[in-house]
Design a protein around this motif. Structure first.
Motif, PDB file in Angstrom:
ATOM      1  N   ASN A 166      -5.054   6.008  -3.896  1.00 39.60           N
ATOM      2  CA  ASN A 166      -3.945   6.834  -3.398  1.00 39.60           C
ATOM      3  C   ASN A 166      -4.109   7.140  -1.913  1.00 39.60           C
ATOM      4  N   ALA A 167      -5.338   7.467  -1.507  1.00 44.41           N
ATOM      5  CA  ALA A 167      -5.589   7.737  -0.093  1.00 44.41           C
ATOM      6  C   ALA A 167      -5.366   6.479   0.737  1.00 44.41           C
ATOM      7  N   LEU A 168      -5.800   5.333   0.220  1.00 39.89           N
ATOM      8  CA  LEU A 168      -5.593   4.065   0.911  1.00 39.89           C
ATOM      9  C   LEU A 168      -4.103   3.765   1.053  1.00 39.89           C
ATOM     10  N   THR A 169      -3.328   4.070   0.027  1.00 37.31           N
ATOM     11  CA  THR A 169      -1.876   3.863   0.074  1.00 37.31           C
ATOM     12  C   THR A 169      -1.258   4.623   1.245  1.00 37.31           C
ATOM     13  N   LYS A 170      -1.625   5.874   1.388  1.00 37.46           N
ATOM     14  CA  LYS A 170      -1.072   6.685   2.468  1.00 37.46           C
ATOM     15  C   LYS A 170      -1.525   6.176   3.838  1.00 37.46           C
ATOM     16  N   ALA A 171      -2.797   5.807   3.935  1.00 35.46           N
ATOM     17  CA  ALA A 171      -3.302   5.310   5.211  1.00 35.46           C
ATOM     18  C   ALA A 171      -2.616   4.006   5.612  1.00 35.46           C
ATOM     19  N   LEU A 172      -2.434   3.104   4.655  1.00 36.89           N
ATOM     20  CA  LEU A 172      -1.768   1.834   4.958  1.00 36.89           C
ATOM     21  C   LEU A 172      -0.304   2.044   5.315  1.00 36.89           C
ATOM     22  N   ALA A 173       0.337   3.021   4.650  1.00 38.11           N
ATOM     23  CA  ALA A 173       1.743   3.297   4.979  1.00 38.11           C
ATOM     24  C   ALA A 173       1.882   3.721   6.434  1.00 38.11           C
ATOM     25  N   ARG A 174       0.906   4.470   6.941  1.00 39.52           N
ATOM     26  CA  ARG A 174       0.942   4.907   8.337  1.00 39.52           C
ATOM     27  C   ARG A 174       0.842   3.726   9.300  1.00 39.52           C
ATOM     28  N   ILE A 175      -0.034   2.774   8.993  1.00 38.52           N
ATOM     29  CA  ILE A 175      -0.302   1.714   9.959  1.00 38.52           C
ATOM     30  C   ILE A 175       0.577   0.483   9.776  1.00 38.52           C
ATOM     31  N   CYS A 176       1.234   0.366   8.610  1.00 42.56           N
ATOM     32  CA  CYS A 176       2.024  -0.850   8.344  1.00 42.56           C
ATOM     33  C   CYS A 176       3.500  -0.701   8.703  1.00 42.56           C
ATOM     34  N   GLY A 177       3.945   0.521   8.913  1.00 45.39           N
ATOM     35  CA  GLY A 177       5.338   0.689   9.301  1.00 45.39           C
ATOM     36  C   GLY A 177       5.561   0.267  10.747  1.00 45.39           C
ATOM     37  N   PRO A 178       6.795   0.012  11.125  1.00 48.11           N
ATOM     38  CA  PRO A 178       7.987   0.171  10.303  1.00 48.11           C
ATOM     39  C   PRO A 178       8.357  -1.061   9.480  1.00 48.11           C
ATOM     40  N   GLU A 179       7.661  -2.171   9.699  1.00 49.00           N
ATOM     41  CA  GLU A 179       8.084  -3.411   9.036  1.00 49.00           C
ATOM     42  C   GLU A 179       7.767  -3.423   7.541  1.00 49.00           C
ATOM     43  N   ILE A 180       6.666  -2.764   7.154  1.00 49.92           N
ATOM     44  CA  ILE A 180       6.180  -2.890   5.785  1.00 49.92           C
ATOM     45  C   ILE A 180       6.012  -1.506   5.182  1.00 49.92           C
ATOM     46  N   ARG A 181       6.575  -1.323   4.003  1.00 51.00           N
ATOM     47  CA  ARG A 181       6.448  -0.069   3.267  1.00 51.00           C
ATOM     48  C   ARG A 181       5.303  -0.201   2.254  1.00 51.00           C
ATOM     49  N   VAL A 182       4.531   0.875   2.080  1.00 47.34           N
ATOM     50  CA  VAL A 182       3.420   0.882   1.132  1.00 47.34           C
ATOM     51  C   VAL A 182       3.516   2.142   0.281  1.00 47.34           C
TER      52      VAL A 182
END
Length: 266
Positions: A166-182
């Motif tokens: 869950n923590a990894l999900t949030k961290a990846l969402a921060r760095i993968c936007g705006p092109e990729i949603r996590v």
């Protein structure tokens, strides 16, 4: 995202939730990578069901705990179809242990479980991101668990791994936007072979009965229930990222009042 024509990898998709995801994507016109680590026959059955729905399918044996295997799986999808649009990290592992006896759980057990549930998910994300970015974007959905919120689960290692996911999900969402949603889905009890084998039939039946008696929706989840939420996060949640979506029949609300069943005494 328009799923029709999209290329989607679903890890751990021989059976259960992963197989349901693969079939639902196939129904919507996606091209699907069906992944397995040991269940080859079941993976081929899932692939056949997807092909019967008109989908193009690639079956890939890979242990997501191995980085080279993750990269090879992503490369195989891109080599065949020239793109990658979505990833569902569904592969999971656990170990049997007594939560009240910490001596039954070793460091090696933690490393095995985290190797698949956390490191494996990370490695798959890392493997697919270049192709997703090259194609203009995509979506990643991690299949987590509500045990990350409740502290329950088949072992302390499994519970901790889902909290880390869950923590990894949030961290990846921060760095993968705006092109990729996590995002992640966090199911409760699911009626799957994996869960029955993990807990044992008698223990699973007892737990499922308690769950159904407590959860506001009055039953355990089916694989399709969870897959439906995954599909929505890929296909319909265009302005949603970094979310942990509970798919647990409302069990987190346990302790509140429930409407009596029809015909029951008041």
């Amino acid at each position: 995202m328009n799923i029709d024509g999209a290329v989607i990898i679903v890890t751990g998709s021989a059976t259960g939730v992963g197989a349901s995801c693969a079939r639902m994507f196939a129904e919507r016109g996606a091209r699907v990578v069906v992944n397995y680590s040991r269940s080859r026959d079941e993976a081929e059955e899932t692939a056949s069901a997807c092909r019967a729905l008109g989908a193009e399918v690639e079956v890939v044996q890979a242990d997501v705990a191995e980085d080279a295997a993750c990269r090879a799986m992503a490369a195989k999808a891109v080599d065949r179809w020239g793109r990658l649009d979505a990833l569902v990290n569904n592969a999971a592992a656990t170990v049997a242990s007594d939560p009240f006896d910490l001596e039954t759980l070793s460091a090696a057990d933690f490393q095995k479980v985290f190797g698949v549930n956390v490191v494996g998910a990370y490695q798959m994300c890392r493997a697919v991101l270049p192709a997703m970015r090259a194609g203009g974007g995509g979506a990643i959905v991690n299949v987590s668990s509500n045990v990350a919120f409740t502290g329950g689960g088949s072992s302390l290692a499994y519970t901790a791994s889902k909290g880390a996911l869950n923590a990894l999900t949030k961290a990846l969402a921060r760095i993968c936007g705006p092109e990729i949603r996590v995002n992640a889905v966090c199911p409760g009890i699911i009626d799957t072979r994996w869960m029955r084998q993990t807990l044992g039939t008698d223990a699973y039946d007892a737990l499922a009965a308690r769950f159904a008696a407590t959860a506001p929706l009055g039953r355990v989840a089916t694989p399709d229930d969870v897959a439906g939420a995954v599909i929505w996060l890929v296909e319909g949640a265009e302005f949603v990222t970094g979310e942990l979506l509970s798919v647990d029949g409302g069990i987190r609300l346990a302790g509140g009042a429930r409407k009596p069943a029809a015909g029951s005494a008041s």
